[in-house]
Design a protein around this motif. Structure first.
Motif, PDB file in Angstrom:
ATOM      1  N   THR A  86       1.136  -1.443   0.028  1.00  0.00           N
ATOM      2  CA  THR A  86       0.109  -0.067  -0.131  1.00  0.00           C
ATOM      3  C   THR A  86       0.858   1.617  -0.444  1.00  0.00           C
ATOM      4  N   MET A  87       1.988   0.957   0.649  1.00  0.00           N
ATOM      5  CA  MET A  87       2.737   2.411   0.284  1.00  0.00           C
ATOM      6  C   MET A  87       3.831   2.628  -0.352  1.00  0.00           C
ATOM      7  N   ARG A  88       4.035   1.227  -1.285  1.00  0.00           N
ATOM      8  CA  ARG A  88       4.655   2.190  -2.213  1.00  0.00           C
ATOM      9  C   ARG A  88       3.671   2.800  -3.291  1.00  0.00           C
ATOM     10  N   VAL A  89       2.172   2.124  -3.197  1.00  0.00           N
ATOM     11  CA  VAL A  89       0.813   2.130  -4.431  1.00  0.00           C
ATOM     12  C   VAL A  89       1.259   3.689  -3.647  1.00  0.00           C
ATOM     13  N   THR A  90       0.790   4.489  -2.835  1.00  0.00           N
ATOM     14  CA  THR A  90       1.317   5.890  -2.113  1.00  0.00           C
ATOM     15  C   THR A  90       2.348   6.449  -2.695  1.00  0.00           C
ATOM     16  N   THR A  91       3.478   6.328  -2.435  1.00  0.00           N
ATOM     17  CA  THR A  91       4.725   6.673  -2.928  1.00  0.00           C
ATOM     18  C   THR A  91       4.884   6.846  -4.576  1.00  0.00           C
ATOM     19  N   ASP A  92       4.699   5.888  -5.752  1.00  0.00           N
ATOM     20  CA  ASP A  92       4.026   5.722  -6.879  1.00  0.00           C
ATOM     21  C   ASP A  92       3.395   7.527  -7.036  1.00  0.00           C
ATOM     22  N   ALA A  93       2.181   7.446  -6.640  1.00  0.00           N
ATOM     23  CA  ALA A  93       1.179   8.012  -6.705  1.00  0.00           C
ATOM     24  C   ALA A  93       2.306  10.024  -6.104  1.00  0.00           C
ATOM     25  N   ALA A  94       2.524   9.350  -5.477  1.00  0.00           N
ATOM     26  CA  ALA A  94       2.898  10.746  -4.356  1.00  0.00           C
ATOM     27  C   ALA A  94       4.307  11.262  -6.084  1.00  0.00           C
ATOM     28  N   ASP A  95       5.448  10.503  -5.972  1.00  0.00           N
ATOM     29  CA  ASP A  95       5.903  10.603  -6.685  1.00  0.00           C
ATOM     30  C   ASP A  95       5.599  11.200  -8.445  1.00  0.00           C
ATOM     31  N   LEU A  99       4.588  15.190  -4.915  1.00  0.00           N
ATOM     32  CA  LEU A  99       4.241  15.801  -3.371  1.00  0.00           C
ATOM     33  C   LEU A  99       5.116  15.188  -2.914  1.00  0.00           C
ATOM     34  N   ASP A 100       5.293  14.893  -0.932  1.00  0.00           N
ATOM     35  CA  ASP A 100       5.391  14.224  -0.255  1.00  0.00           C
ATOM     36  C   ASP A 100       4.369  13.408  -0.154  1.00  0.00           C
ATOM     37  N   PRO A 101       5.171  11.931   0.436  1.00  0.00           N
ATOM     38  CA  PRO A 101       3.784  10.868   0.232  1.00  0.00           C
ATOM     39  C   PRO A 101       3.264  10.914   1.778  1.00  0.00           C
ATOM     40  N   ASP A 102       3.612  11.354   2.549  1.00  0.00           N
ATOM     41  CA  ASP A 102       2.709  11.728   4.209  1.00  0.00           C
ATOM     42  C   ASP A 102       1.571  12.843   4.390  1.00  0.00           C
ATOM     43  N   ARG A 103       2.408  13.557   2.021  1.00  0.00           N
ATOM     44  CA  ARG A 103       0.475  14.564   2.570  1.00  0.00           C
ATOM     45  C   ARG A 103      -0.994  13.283   1.722  1.00  0.00           C
ATOM     46  N   ILE A 104      -0.253  12.190   1.794  1.00  0.00           N
ATOM     47  CA  ILE A 104      -1.264  11.566   0.984  1.00  0.00           C
ATOM     48  C   ILE A 104      -2.198  10.398   1.459  1.00  0.00           C
ATOM     49  N   SER A 105      -3.402  10.816   1.842  1.00  0.00           N
ATOM     50  CA  SER A 105      -4.111   9.383   3.238  1.00  0.00           C
ATOM     51  C   SER A 105      -3.673   8.477   2.824  1.00  0.00           C
ATOM     52  N   HIS A 106      -3.380   7.842   3.439  1.00  0.00           N
ATOM     53  CA  HIS A 106      -2.993   6.018   3.728  1.00  0.00           C
ATOM     54  C   HIS A 106      -4.911   5.323   3.837  1.00  0.00           C
ATOM     55  N   LYS A 107      -5.981   5.710   4.363  1.00  0.00           N
ATOM     56  CA  LYS A 107      -7.424   5.376   4.286  1.00  0.00           C
ATOM     57  C   LYS A 107      -7.854   5.345   2.230  1.00  0.00           C
ATOM     58  N   ASN A 108      -7.805   6.626   2.198  1.00  0.00           N
ATOM     59  CA  ASN A 108      -8.275   7.510   0.808  1.00  0.00           C
ATOM     60  C   ASN A 108      -7.260   5.955  -0.369  1.00  0.00           C
ATOM     61  N   THR A 109      -5.786   5.907   0.085  1.00  0.00           N
ATOM     62  CA  THR A 109      -4.813   5.223  -0.806  1.00  0.00           C
ATOM     63  C   THR A 109      -5.181   3.259  -0.201  1.00  0.00           C
ATOM     64  N   VAL A 110      -5.663   2.960   0.896  1.00  0.00           N
ATOM     65  CA  VAL A 110      -6.973   1.544   0.764  1.00  0.00           C
ATOM     66  C   VAL A 110      -8.254   1.578   0.532  1.00  0.00           C
ATOM     67  N   ARG A 111      -8.959   2.452  -0.133  1.00  0.00           N
ATOM     68  CA  ARG A 111     -10.260   2.511  -0.351  1.00  0.00           C
ATOM     69  C   ARG A 111     -10.603   2.176  -1.669  1.00  0.00           C
ATOM     70  N   VAL A 112      -9.219   3.187  -2.381  1.00  0.00           N
ATOM     71  CA  VAL A 112      -9.071   3.247  -3.844  1.00  0.00           C
ATOM     72  C   VAL A 112      -8.541   2.342  -4.261  1.00  0.00           C
ATOM     73  N   ILE A 113      -7.340   1.270  -3.566  1.00  0.00           N
ATOM     74  CA  ILE A 113      -7.362  -0.203  -3.349  1.00  0.00           C
ATOM     75  C   ILE A 113      -8.187  -1.195  -3.929  1.00  0.00           C
ATOM     76  N   ARG A 114      -8.928  -1.171  -2.827  1.00  0.00           N
ATOM     77  CA  ARG A 114     -10.648  -2.034  -2.562  1.00  0.00           C
ATOM     78  C   ARG A 114     -10.521  -2.008  -3.853  1.00  0.00           C
ATOM     79  N   SER A 115     -11.607  -0.569  -3.703  1.00  0.00           N
ATOM     80  CA  SER A 115     -12.448  -0.143  -4.908  1.00  0.00           C
ATOM     81  C   SER A 115     -11.482  -0.910  -6.204  1.00  0.00           C
ATOM     82  N   ARG A 116     -10.362  -1.057  -6.842  1.00  0.00           N
ATOM     83  CA  ARG A 116     -10.121  -1.566  -7.429  1.00  0.00           C
ATOM     84  C   ARG A 116      -9.303  -3.087  -8.044  1.00  0.00           C
ATOM     85  N   ILE A 117      -9.689  -3.960  -6.528  1.00  0.00           N
ATOM     86  CA  ILE A 117      -8.843  -5.155  -6.441  1.00  0.00           C
ATOM     87  C   ILE A 117      -9.438  -6.059  -7.315  1.00  0.00           C
ATOM     88  N   TRP A 118     -10.489  -6.124  -7.711  1.00  0.00           N
ATOM     89  CA  TRP A 118     -11.235  -7.007  -8.839  1.00  0.00           C
ATOM     90  C   TRP A 118     -11.517  -6.630  -9.417  1.00  0.00           C
TER      91      TRP A 118
END
Length: 128
Positions: A86-95, A99-118
């Motif tokens: 999950t943090m790799r997805v966040t870091t890639d999106a931040a890059d 942006l600084d990866p700390d500025r991206i919500s972990h909770k929202n990243t998990v929501r996006v991954i869960r919505s796309r995983i299928w």
């Protein structure tokens, strides 16, 4: 007791925030004020990391389901691996967004991954 006082810029309002760190390490040669301040903030990074796993990944399931010590260890390592991914997805999106990866919500990243995983092809294997 030794008190270390220092200032860091507040990310949200840009003003310096005053910190006071109390330690029982009295000898500055053993641990400089700068080193202790850095370690203090790293400690909170670790606390945040553990909170992300407990409150976001585990959600309402705050306990491990396994009944054996080996199973609990396996579940624990699985949660660490999922958090790393999950943090790799966040870091890639931040890059990409510069942006600084700390500025991206972990909770929202998990929501996006869960919505796309299928959805096939949402997370293709790395071709490198």
């Amino acid at each position: 007791m030794r008190v270390i006082e220092y200032r860091l810029p507040d990310v949200q309002d840009g003003k310096d925030e005053l910190y006071r760190l109390v330690t029982t390490i009295l000898d500055p040669a053993r641990a400089s004020a700068k080193d202790l301040a850095i370690l203090y903030h790293e400690r909170w990074d670790i606390e945040g990391f553990l909170k992300q796993i407990k409150s976001v990944q585990l959600n309402a399931d705050r306990i491990f389901r396994s009944k054996s010590p080996d199973g609990v260890r396996q579940e624990f390592w699985a949660h660490l691996a999922v958090h790393y991914a999950t943090m790799r997805v966040t870091t890639d999106a931040a890059d990409q967004a510069k942006l600084d990866p700390d500025r991206i919500s972990h909770k929202n990243t998990v929501r996006v991954i869960r919505s796309r995983i299928w959805i096939p092809g949402s997370f293709p294997p790395d071709q490198a």
